[in-house]
Scaffold this active site. Sequence first.
Site, mmCIF file in Angstrom:
data_model
loop_
_atom_site.group_PDB
_atom_site.id
_atom_site.type_symbol
_atom_site.label_atom_id
_atom_site.label_comp_id
_atom_site.label_asym_id
_atom_site.label_seq_id
_atom_site.Cartn_x
_atom_site.Cartn_y
_atom_site.Cartn_z
ATOM 1 N N ASP A 226 70.620 71.213 53.552
ATOM 2 C CA ASP A 226 69.592 72.166 53.996
ATOM 3 C C ASP A 226 69.137 71.873 55.431
ATOM 4 O O ASP A 226 68.620 70.802 55.717
ATOM 5 C CB ASP A 226 68.415 72.052 53.014
ATOM 6 C CG ASP A 226 67.227 72.931 53.366
ATOM 7 O OD1 ASP A 226 67.347 73.774 54.276
ATOM 8 O OD2 ASP A 226 66.179 72.770 52.711
ATOM 9 N N HIS A 398 60.865 72.348 52.681
ATOM 10 C CA HIS A 398 62.167 71.919 53.212
ATOM 11 C C HIS A 398 62.064 70.571 53.915
ATOM 12 O O HIS A 398 61.066 70.269 54.569
ATOM 13 C CB HIS A 398 62.697 72.957 54.204
ATOM 14 C CG HIS A 398 62.952 74.293 53.586
ATOM 15 N ND1 HIS A 398 64.143 74.617 52.983
ATOM 16 C CD2 HIS A 398 62.156 75.380 53.454
ATOM 17 C CE1 HIS A 398 64.074 75.859 52.526
ATOM 18 N NE2 HIS A 398 62.879 76.342 52.798
HETATM 19 ZN ZN LIG Z 1 64.131 77.944 48.502
#
Ligand SMILES: [Zn+2]
EC number: 3.1.-.-
Length: 581
Positions: A226, A398
């Site tokens: 990510d 994130h």
């Molecule tokens: Zn997500």
Amino acid sequence: MSQPKNEKSPRRGSKSRPQRQPQGNSSGQPGATKFDGIKITPLGGLREIGMNVTCYETSKHMIIVDCGLMFPEETQLGVDVVIPDFTYIVANASKVQGLFITHGHEDHIGAIPFLVRQVPKLKIFATRLVAGMIRHRLKERNLENAVTIIEVAAKDRVNVNDFSVEFIAVNHSIADACALAIDTPHGVIIHTGDFKIDYTPVDGRVIDLPSFARYGENGVLALLSDSTNTESVGMSATEGVVRQALDEEIEGCKGKVIVSAFSSNIHRIQTLMDIAKKFGRKIAFDGRSILNNTRIARETGYMHFEDEDIIPIKDTKGIAPQKLMIITTGSQGESLAALPRMANDGHAHVKIKPGDTIIFSSKTIPGNERSVSKLVNQLFLKGARVVYNNRRVHASGHAYQEEQKTMINLVRPKYFIPIHGEYRHLYLHSELAKSMNIPDQNIFILKNGQPLLLNEKEGKVLPEEVNGRVFIDGSSMEGVEEPVLMDRRSLGSQGIAVVHMAISQKDGELVSGPNLVTSGFELSAQTRKEIEDEIKEIFSSTYEEGKTQRLLRIDARRIIRKSMKKKADREPLVLPVITEI
Ligand SMILES: [Zn+2]
């Protein structure tokens, strides 16, 4: 090898480029393309935020990871959602062993109903909450019986022919998120999905770093990780800190408290509900998506509250302000969402009064800054106390740089492929990997539709497969073509010009007209006359016998457009109406 059938191929949007035909074996016959390695083909989510879809493939089998949508840009008028072009998957439908879902955000599950229609009998593997959210979406489209959904839990392993997939718990801004360890004949691939590292999450389910380390010990072929927050240094905040900050902001509030949060962030909503209960406030949810998500989360055991803690939004008028908390959406200033309507006195049940507290427990998505600051101004004008741009009351879902580094360090992959992000995110994440001693030639910044073939010896980028976007219009399941979008754009910004003409069936002679009628802009009588004259002249001189109505209309449209541009410097939507008499 056979090609996908035309009627199954979705129409592609503007991003499509001339590409070679997809390689596939939808017939299931021997003779499928053979390759030595594992082929990774992202169909969405690279160099853009949203619509994540990645195919993992051996010569014989394929699995798909995630199937998300993207919301359209402002200029894509009348388009509700954007999904990837599934032509490549459809062409390989007989190889598909299953769809594995990392978590329940729209950009990871939103396109499932569209894929289900194109790939029959799909098996979907997902954790319990995610499965609940997928079922809800399929039910809305009457598709719940078209697929098999298999519920899994973190640490479960699913074996499907060439692939063996383990779900690994990660933290994210939605409960029940997992990374995937995909064991293939050529080695293990770790696909993180969206993740962060949170040691004090709301549900106590800390990311399973030991499992990542275990795979790292045994050797990992590739890490797809990510990249969303790769511009952020340090580590992301924990939900535990957010809880404390929200508690402090809400304690002692005299008026009602209104908190805007992302509707899928059920842990945040649970935190808010716990705080409300602590301070003796009833909760009212406002917004369909919040109501749906909390219902699904409660049914699947991910949220805990009593019926008596909740009151319907329409009944909030009778509650003393200091006994009320409203959880709502609309933190991005979207004009039709609940919070902006409250700020504009356009909400049927809630009025903002002096002494109320409004907390933005969410971040402003880039691009929405103007509408958000307008909303904040309106709320202050109403005399409310507004808590916004306060990093303590929101934590990102994130990983920041240090967390991304931790992932690379634990997994220690041979190859590194940054995913989930615009180009700069992918680039910066690849720089991060380089700084962690992953050799340059083992790092691949891919494009959507660009397959990467990996094996123990080398990594090779292959020619692009069919890819693109499909624009979905309204509640239909069909794509709209780019010309339709162009029409809508010109209609919105340039107005419309209708031209009536009557021609003789016998010889195509103009019998009456052209009569030009416009809406959305003004033309002087002089210009109108000039345009009509020009259309008349060109149309008569280019008329050919035997032309169909359709061709006549296309001709007329082209001529009128040109003339409008030349004489009036406008490019309205042009509608020729030709009557043959
Ligand atoms: Zn997500």
